[in-house]
Design a protein around this motif. Sequence first.
Motif, PDB file in Angstrom:
ATOM      1  N   VAL A 106      77.411  65.500  34.193  1.00  0.00           N
ATOM      2  CA  VAL A 106      76.957  66.704  34.916  1.00  0.00           C
ATOM      3  C   VAL A 106      78.049  67.653  34.304  1.00  0.00           C
ATOM      4  O   VAL A 106      79.448  67.539  34.193  1.00  0.00           O
ATOM      5  CB  VAL A 106      77.176  66.516  36.300  1.00  0.00           C
ATOM      6  CG1 VAL A 106      77.062  67.997  36.842  1.00  0.00           C
ATOM      7  CG2 VAL A 106      76.176  65.869  36.931  1.00  0.00           C
ATOM      8  N   LEU A 107      77.467  68.872  33.790  1.00  0.00           N
ATOM      9  CA  LEU A 107      78.308  70.127  33.236  1.00  0.00           C
ATOM     10  C   LEU A 107      78.099  71.056  34.144  1.00  0.00           C
ATOM     11  O   LEU A 107      77.153  71.478  34.733  1.00  0.00           O
ATOM     12  CB  LEU A 107      77.578  70.450  31.684  1.00  0.00           C
ATOM     13  CG  LEU A 107      77.730  69.476  30.887  1.00  0.00           C
ATOM     14  CD1 LEU A 107      76.992  70.084  29.671  1.00  0.00           C
ATOM     15  CD2 LEU A 107      78.995  68.960  30.370  1.00  0.00           C
ATOM     16  N   LEU A 159      81.863  66.304  34.277  1.00  0.00           N
ATOM     17  CA  LEU A 159      82.315  65.251  35.408  1.00  0.00           C
ATOM     18  C   LEU A 159      81.288  64.130  35.398  1.00  0.00           C
ATOM     19  O   LEU A 159      80.151  64.169  34.809  1.00  0.00           O
ATOM     20  CB  LEU A 159      81.856  65.971  36.770  1.00  0.00           C
ATOM     21  CG  LEU A 159      82.905  67.205  37.082  1.00  0.00           C
ATOM     22  CD1 LEU A 159      82.296  68.512  36.791  1.00  0.00           C
ATOM     23  CD2 LEU A 159      83.247  66.872  38.590  1.00  0.00           C
ATOM     24  N   GLU A 160      81.796  63.036  35.501  1.00  0.00           N
ATOM     25  CA  GLU A 160      81.126  61.683  35.409  1.00  0.00           C
ATOM     26  C   GLU A 160      81.152  60.979  36.783  1.00  0.00           C
ATOM     27  O   GLU A 160      82.360  60.880  37.475  1.00  0.00           O
ATOM     28  CB  GLU A 160      81.968  60.640  34.391  1.00  0.00           C
ATOM     29  CG  GLU A 160      81.849  61.151  33.023  1.00  0.00           C
ATOM     30  CD  GLU A 160      82.945  60.476  32.119  1.00  0.00           C
ATOM     31  OE1 GLU A 160      83.345  59.512  32.485  1.00  0.00           O
ATOM     32  OE2 GLU A 160      82.892  60.826  31.051  1.00  0.00           O
ATOM     33  N   SER A 199      81.515  58.506  43.615  1.00  0.00           N
ATOM     34  CA  SER A 199      82.104  59.472  43.483  1.00  0.00           C
ATOM     35  C   SER A 199      82.178  60.197  42.114  1.00  0.00           C
ATOM     36  O   SER A 199      81.909  59.659  41.239  1.00  0.00           O
ATOM     37  CB  SER A 199      83.728  59.599  43.831  1.00  0.00           C
ATOM     38  OG  SER A 199      84.369  58.672  43.005  1.00  0.00           O
ATOM     39  N   TRP A 200      82.387  61.721  42.035  1.00  0.00           N
ATOM     40  CA  TRP A 200      82.490  62.515  40.612  1.00  0.00           C
ATOM     41  C   TRP A 200      83.943  62.734  40.447  1.00  0.00           C
ATOM     42  O   TRP A 200      84.824  63.042  41.302  1.00  0.00           O
ATOM     43  CB  TRP A 200      81.677  63.559  40.973  1.00  0.00           C
ATOM     44  CG  TRP A 200      80.233  63.408  41.107  1.00  0.00           C
ATOM     45  CD1 TRP A 200      79.579  63.529  42.148  1.00  0.00           C
ATOM     46  CD2 TRP A 200      79.256  63.234  40.023  1.00  0.00           C
ATOM     47  NE1 TRP A 200      78.177  62.992  42.100  1.00  0.00           N
ATOM     48  CE2 TRP A 200      78.139  62.985  40.614  1.00  0.00           C
ATOM     49  CE3 TRP A 200      79.288  63.295  38.575  1.00  0.00           C
ATOM     50  CZ2 TRP A 200      76.967  62.770  39.769  1.00  0.00           C
ATOM     51  CZ3 TRP A 200      78.238  63.098  37.996  1.00  0.00           C
ATOM     52  CH2 TRP A 200      77.038  63.146  38.524  1.00  0.00           C
ATOM     53  N   ARG A 201      84.290  62.637  38.932  1.00  0.00           N
ATOM     54  CA  ARG A 201      85.577  62.959  38.590  1.00  0.00           C
ATOM     55  C   ARG A 201      85.533  63.573  37.254  1.00  0.00           C
ATOM     56  O   ARG A 201      84.376  63.470  36.406  1.00  0.00           O
ATOM     57  CB  ARG A 201      86.424  61.462  38.197  1.00  0.00           C
ATOM     58  CG  ARG A 201      86.838  60.635  39.623  1.00  0.00           C
ATOM     59  CD  ARG A 201      87.493  61.433  40.463  1.00  0.00           C
ATOM     60  NE  ARG A 201      88.109  60.570  41.636  1.00  0.00           N
ATOM     61  CZ  ARG A 201      87.367  60.823  42.704  1.00  0.00           C
ATOM     62  NH1 ARG A 201      86.623  61.888  42.949  1.00  0.00           N
ATOM     63  NH2 ARG A 201      87.872  59.923  43.819  1.00  0.00           N
ATOM     64  N   ILE A 202      86.405  64.536  37.100  1.00  0.00           N
ATOM     65  CA  ILE A 202      86.317  65.445  35.955  1.00  0.00           C
ATOM     66  C   ILE A 202      86.869  64.806  34.648  1.00  0.00           C
ATOM     67  O   ILE A 202      87.886  64.198  34.645  1.00  0.00           O
ATOM     68  CB  ILE A 202      87.340  66.756  36.188  1.00  0.00           C
ATOM     69  CG1 ILE A 202      86.860  67.500  37.498  1.00  0.00           C
ATOM     70  CG2 ILE A 202      87.450  67.603  35.154  1.00  0.00           C
ATOM     71  CD1 ILE A 202      87.679  68.524  37.958  1.00  0.00           C
ATOM     72  N   SER A 203      86.045  64.835  33.583  1.00  0.00           N
ATOM     73  CA  SER A 203      86.518  64.182  32.332  1.00  0.00           C
ATOM     74  C   SER A 203      86.903  65.205  31.365  1.00  0.00           C
ATOM     75  O   SER A 203      87.311  64.677  30.208  1.00  0.00           O
ATOM     76  CB  SER A 203      85.122  63.278  31.875  1.00  0.00           C
ATOM     77  OG  SER A 203      84.230  64.345  31.420  1.00  0.00           O
ATOM     78  N   GLU A 241      76.723  69.450  45.271  1.00  0.00           N
ATOM     79  CA  GLU A 241      77.783  69.935  46.196  1.00  0.00           C
ATOM     80  C   GLU A 241      79.018  69.026  46.109  1.00  0.00           C
ATOM     81  O   GLU A 241      80.269  69.620  46.078  1.00  0.00           O
ATOM     82  CB  GLU A 241      77.190  69.967  47.700  1.00  0.00           C
ATOM     83  CG  GLU A 241      78.130  70.152  48.766  1.00  0.00           C
ATOM     84  CD  GLU A 241      79.024  71.587  48.355  1.00  0.00           C
ATOM     85  OE1 GLU A 241      80.136  71.831  48.742  1.00  0.00           O
ATOM     86  OE2 GLU A 241      78.162  72.697  48.121  1.00  0.00           O
ATOM     87  N   LYS A 242      78.994  67.811  45.727  1.00  0.00           N
ATOM     88  CA  LYS A 242      80.093  66.935  45.454  1.00  0.00           C
ATOM     89  C   LYS A 242      80.779  67.454  44.232  1.00  0.00           C
ATOM     90  O   LYS A 242      82.090  67.108  44.074  1.00  0.00           O
ATOM     91  CB  LYS A 242      79.669  65.510  45.213  1.00  0.00           C
ATOM     92  CG  LYS A 242      78.969  64.774  46.630  1.00  0.00           C
ATOM     93  CD  LYS A 242      78.729  63.284  46.544  1.00  0.00           C
ATOM     94  CE  LYS A 242      77.952  62.841  47.868  1.00  0.00           C
ATOM     95  NZ  LYS A 242      77.509  61.608  47.756  1.00  0.00           N
ATOM     96  N   VAL A 243      79.934  67.670  43.080  1.00  0.00           N
ATOM     97  CA  VAL A 243      80.751  68.258  41.959  1.00  0.00           C
ATOM     98  C   VAL A 243      81.371  69.407  42.036  1.00  0.00           C
ATOM     99  O   VAL A 243      82.889  69.621  41.785  1.00  0.00           O
ATOM    100  CB  VAL A 243      79.749  68.226  40.793  1.00  0.00           C
ATOM    101  CG1 VAL A 243      80.005  69.491  39.704  1.00  0.00           C
ATOM    102  CG2 VAL A 243      78.987  67.140  40.479  1.00  0.00           C
TER     103      VAL A 243
END
Length: 146
Positions: free
Chosen positions: A103-104, A123-124, A130-134, A35-37
Amino acid sequence: MNLTVIRFFNLIVMALLATALHAQQADLVAEEDAEKVRQVIVTQLDALSQDDADRAFATTTPSVRAALGSSGRFLAMVRGAYPMVYRPSSVSFHKPEKDEETVLQLVEIKDSDAKSWLVVFALEQQPDRSWRISGCLVAENRWQTI
């Protein structure tokens, strides 16, 4: 925009995707993290739809921010290289998969011309959890499932 930077990020994401697809069994992502992703991606898409470069840029990892240098450059890169992500007309999320620390998240997107795209966001998780887009990788969706 520096095409070398764009190609670099695409190569990283393709390598991550290839690794995940070739794994015998992908790790499950806890529903809370899933959900966070999804929320990070939704936040970025919403920010892009409002041309809010700062908020969209804030959804990326520190290494992406360092490589691109500014939110304005990030917005210009997305507009030019990822128009379907910049202004999607519809978005559908699949279950995310975890590959080690990444996470993909597969997302089906339709653009303003009703063309369907498959987008894999990498995402890392950050030290603050927290999650951030890489990065992301985009391919035309020939199956048109949206």
